[in-house]
Write a protein that holds these residues in place. Structure first.
Motif, PDB file in Angstrom:
ATOM      1  N   LEU A   1      44.430 -32.023  53.536  1.00 34.05           N
ATOM      2  CA  LEU A   1      44.265 -30.622  53.151  1.00 34.05           C
ATOM      3  C   LEU A   1      44.520 -29.694  54.337  1.00 34.05           C
ATOM      4  O   LEU A   1      45.198 -28.667  54.204  1.00 34.05           O
ATOM      5  N   GLU A   2      43.987 -30.055  55.489  1.00 37.18           N
ATOM      6  CA  GLU A   2      44.188 -29.227  56.675  1.00 37.18           C
ATOM      7  C   GLU A   2      45.660 -29.190  57.078  1.00 37.18           C
ATOM      8  O   GLU A   2      46.184 -28.120  57.432  1.00 37.18           O
ATOM      9  N   GLN A   3      46.328 -30.334  57.018  1.00 40.29           N
ATOM     10  CA  GLN A   3      47.750 -30.370  57.348  1.00 40.29           C
ATOM     11  C   GLN A   3      48.567 -29.553  56.360  1.00 40.29           C
ATOM     12  O   GLN A   3      49.552 -28.899  56.734  1.00 40.29           O
ATOM     13  N   HIS A   4      48.169 -29.577  55.090  1.00 43.63           N
ATOM     14  CA  HIS A   4      48.849 -28.769  54.076  1.00 43.63           C
ATOM     15  C   HIS A   4      48.681 -27.285  54.367  1.00 43.63           C
ATOM     16  O   HIS A   4      49.652 -26.511  54.321  1.00 43.63           O
ATOM     17  N   ILE A   5      47.474 -26.862  54.673  1.00 42.96           N
ATOM     18  CA  ILE A   5      47.206 -25.459  54.975  1.00 42.96           C
ATOM     19  C   ILE A   5      48.005 -25.006  56.195  1.00 42.96           C
ATOM     20  O   ILE A   5      48.506 -23.879  56.250  1.00 42.96           O
ATOM     21  N   GLN A   6      48.150 -25.885  57.164  1.00 42.89           N
ATOM     22  CA  GLN A   6      48.872 -25.565  58.398  1.00 42.89           C
ATOM     23  C   GLN A   6      50.383 -25.696  58.234  1.00 42.89           C
ATOM     24  O   GLN A   6      51.126 -25.390  59.170  1.00 42.89           O
ATOM     25  N   GLY A   7      50.849 -26.148  57.072  1.00 49.12           N
ATOM     26  CA  GLY A   7      52.280 -26.307  56.837  1.00 49.12           C
ATOM     27  C   GLY A   7      52.886 -27.471  57.585  1.00 49.12           C
ATOM     28  O   GLY A   7      54.069 -27.437  57.934  1.00 49.12           O
ATOM     29  N   GLN A   8      52.103 -28.518  57.804  1.00 51.44           N
ATOM     30  CA  GLN A   8      52.569 -29.652  58.599  1.00 51.44           C
ATOM     31  C   GLN A   8      53.026 -30.844  57.758  1.00 51.44           C
ATOM     32  O   GLN A   8      53.525 -31.822  58.314  1.00 51.44           O
ATOM     33  N   LEU A   9      52.865 -30.785  56.435  1.00 45.62           N
ATOM     34  CA  LEU A   9      53.238 -31.917  55.595  1.00 45.62           C
ATOM     35  C   LEU A   9      54.710 -31.851  55.204  1.00 45.62           C
ATOM     36  O   LEU A   9      55.319 -30.778  55.158  1.00 45.62           O
ATOM     37  N   SER A  10      55.263 -33.002  54.899  1.00 48.61           N
ATOM     38  CA  SER A  10      56.615 -33.049  54.345  1.00 48.61           C
ATOM     39  C   SER A  10      56.600 -32.381  52.977  1.00 48.61           C
ATOM     40  O   SER A  10      55.542 -32.199  52.358  1.00 48.61           O
ATOM     41  N   LEU A  11      57.784 -32.020  52.470  1.00 47.18           N
ATOM     42  CA  LEU A  11      57.857 -31.332  51.186  1.00 47.18           C
ATOM     43  C   LEU A  11      57.254 -32.176  50.067  1.00 47.18           C
ATOM     44  O   LEU A  11      56.502 -31.673  49.234  1.00 47.18           O
ATOM     45  N   SER A  12      57.588 -33.481  50.042  1.00 44.38           N
ATOM     46  CA  SER A  12      57.095 -34.348  48.966  1.00 44.38           C
ATOM     47  C   SER A  12      55.568 -34.393  48.932  1.00 44.38           C
ATOM     48  O   SER A  12      54.962 -34.309  47.855  1.00 44.38           O
ATOM     49  N   LEU A  13      54.933 -34.510  50.089  1.00 43.77           N
ATOM     50  CA  LEU A  13      53.474 -34.566  50.140  1.00 43.77           C
ATOM     51  C   LEU A  13      52.850 -33.191  49.912  1.00 43.77           C
ATOM     52  O   LEU A  13      51.794 -33.074  49.286  1.00 43.77           O
ATOM     53  N   SER A  14      53.517 -32.150  50.397  1.00 43.34           N
ATOM     54  CA  SER A  14      53.001 -30.799  50.196  1.00 43.34           C
ATOM     55  C   SER A  14      52.971 -30.444  48.710  1.00 43.34           C
ATOM     56  O   SER A  14      52.019 -29.803  48.232  1.00 43.34           O
ATOM     57  N   ILE A  15      54.000 -30.874  47.975  1.00 42.48           N
ATOM     58  CA  ILE A  15      54.030 -30.646  46.528  1.00 42.48           C
ATOM     59  C   ILE A  15      52.823 -31.316  45.879  1.00 42.48           C
ATOM     60  O   ILE A  15      52.145 -30.724  45.030  1.00 42.48           O
ATOM     61  N   ALA A  16      52.555 -32.559  46.278  1.00 38.43           N
ATOM     62  CA  ALA A  16      51.445 -33.312  45.684  1.00 38.43           C
ATOM     63  C   ALA A  16      50.107 -32.635  45.957  1.00 38.43           C
ATOM     64  O   ALA A  16      49.271 -32.492  45.055  1.00 38.43           O
ATOM     65  N   VAL A  17      49.887 -32.208  47.197  1.00 40.36           N
ATOM     66  CA  VAL A  17      48.608 -31.587  47.551  1.00 40.36           C
ATOM     67  C   VAL A  17      48.464 -30.227  46.860  1.00 40.36           C
ATOM     68  O   VAL A  17      47.395 -29.905  46.317  1.00 40.36           O
ATOM     69  N   ALA A  18      49.540 -29.434  46.860  1.00 40.31           N
ATOM     70  CA  ALA A  18      49.483 -28.123  46.214  1.00 40.31           C
ATOM     71  C   ALA A  18      49.211 -28.260  44.718  1.00 40.31           C
ATOM     72  O   ALA A  18      48.409 -27.498  44.142  1.00 40.31           O
ATOM     73  N   ALA A  19      49.863 -29.228  44.074  1.00 42.47           N
ATOM     74  CA  ALA A  19      49.667 -29.435  42.643  1.00 42.47           C
ATOM     75  C   ALA A  19      48.238 -29.904  42.356  1.00 42.47           C
ATOM     76  O   ALA A  19      47.611 -29.472  41.382  1.00 42.47           O
ATOM     77  N   HIS A  20      47.731 -30.788  43.209  1.00 44.10           N
ATOM     78  CA  HIS A  20      46.348 -31.256  43.025  1.00 44.10           C
ATOM     79  C   HIS A  20      45.363 -30.094  43.145  1.00 44.10           C
ATOM     80  O   HIS A  20      44.434 -29.972  42.329  1.00 44.10           O
ATOM     81  N   ILE A  21      45.563 -29.246  44.140  1.00 43.31           N
ATOM     82  CA  ILE A  21      44.656 -28.102  44.337  1.00 43.31           C
ATOM     83  C   ILE A  21      44.654 -27.220  43.095  1.00 43.31           C
ATOM     84  O   ILE A  21      43.598 -26.743  42.653  1.00 43.31           O
ATOM     85  N   GLU A  22      45.824 -27.008  42.504  1.00 43.25           N
ATOM     86  CA  GLU A  22      45.903 -26.181  41.303  1.00 43.25           C
ATOM     87  C   GLU A  22      45.114 -26.790  40.142  1.00 43.25           C
ATOM     88  O   GLU A  22      44.554 -26.074  39.310  1.00 43.25           O
ATOM     89  N   LEU A  23      45.031 -28.121  40.106  1.00 44.42           N
ATOM     90  CA  LEU A  23      44.352 -28.818  39.015  1.00 44.42           C
ATOM     91  C   LEU A  23      42.877 -29.084  39.299  1.00 44.42           C
ATOM     92  O   LEU A  23      42.129 -29.427  38.377  1.00 44.42           O
TER      93      LEU A  23
END
Length: 232
Positions: free
Chosen positions: A17-39
């Protein structure tokens, strides 16, 4: 009578989550984390609490790095005037409207995707039996990102992992040897996990990310191992 909503039990780690917020994840993983947060209401709250803390830390680090440079910088008067003009005329600014979620169809069924998938305009489904897959154009070397649809009564043959496999359940539910999963569950497996065979009674739609072929371990499905690099 109130309908009980199944609880999401599997979440990204705090580090992800912290890496996602900081924009440090790859696109594929960022999509997964962002989608999970929405759900996931729980991770929405966690993101809301982590974001300002991370922003404060990043701002402090930025100030420390640029302190010496700032001694020699002067504010550009024309830029300041332009910024002031924008702020004073904010009535001309239109409010941001979040994009509408994308709706897709597979096997005659429609699904509403989290907004993280809005960037993908065309999905080409390919299927074998009760399993259908649409590869997403995420160019990350050996990493493969896909939407995976399993019809009611379908299953993925027993397999183990040579790398990691991330599964975000978007709709429906499935079970494997480790438990039962509902929409929003974020499941990350690697080569340390034992063989498993996901099965669904009602059907499901998932987002999957993997960096190596699955290794099928039982019955006729083992024949697919010879072409694993092509089909994963």
């Amino acid at each position: 009578m109130t309908t009980k909503i199944p609880l999401i039990k599997h979440h990204p780690s705090k580090q992800l989550l912290e890496q996602h917020i900081q924009g440090q994840l790859s696109l594929s993983l960022s999509i997964a984390v962002a989608a999970h947060i929405e759900l996931c209401p729980h991770c929405q709250q966690l993101e809301a609490s982590l974001t300002p803390k991370i922003a404060d830390i990043s701002w402090s680090q930025c100030q420390n790095k640029t302190h010496d440079l700032n001694q020699d910088l002067k504010v550009d008067a024309s830029f300041a005037a332009m910024l002031s003009d924008i702020v004073e005329n904010d009535e001309d600014l239109t409010l941001y409207q979040p994009p509408k979620p994308k709706v897709i169809e597979c096997k005659g069924l429609t699904y509403t995707l989290p907004r993280a998938f809005n960037q993908f305009n065309e999905l080409n489904w390919h299927g074998l039996g009760k399993i259908s897959r649409a590869r997403l154009p995420v160019n990350e070397g050996e990493v493969r990102s896909s939407l995976l649809h399993i019809d009611s009564g379908g299953a993925i043959p027993a397999h183990k992992h040579k790398g990691y496999e991330l599964t975000l359940l978007i709709a429906g539910d499935f079970s494997d040897e480790n438990g039962h999963y509902v929409a929003g569950d974020f499941i990350l497996l690697d080569e340390s996990h034992r063989d498993h065979s996901p099965k669904t009674t009602n059907g499901c739609l998932c987002y999957t990310v993997s960096n190596a072929p699955l290794h099928f371990t039982q019955g006729m499905s083992q024949l697919f191992n010879s072409i694993g690099n092509i089909i994963y």
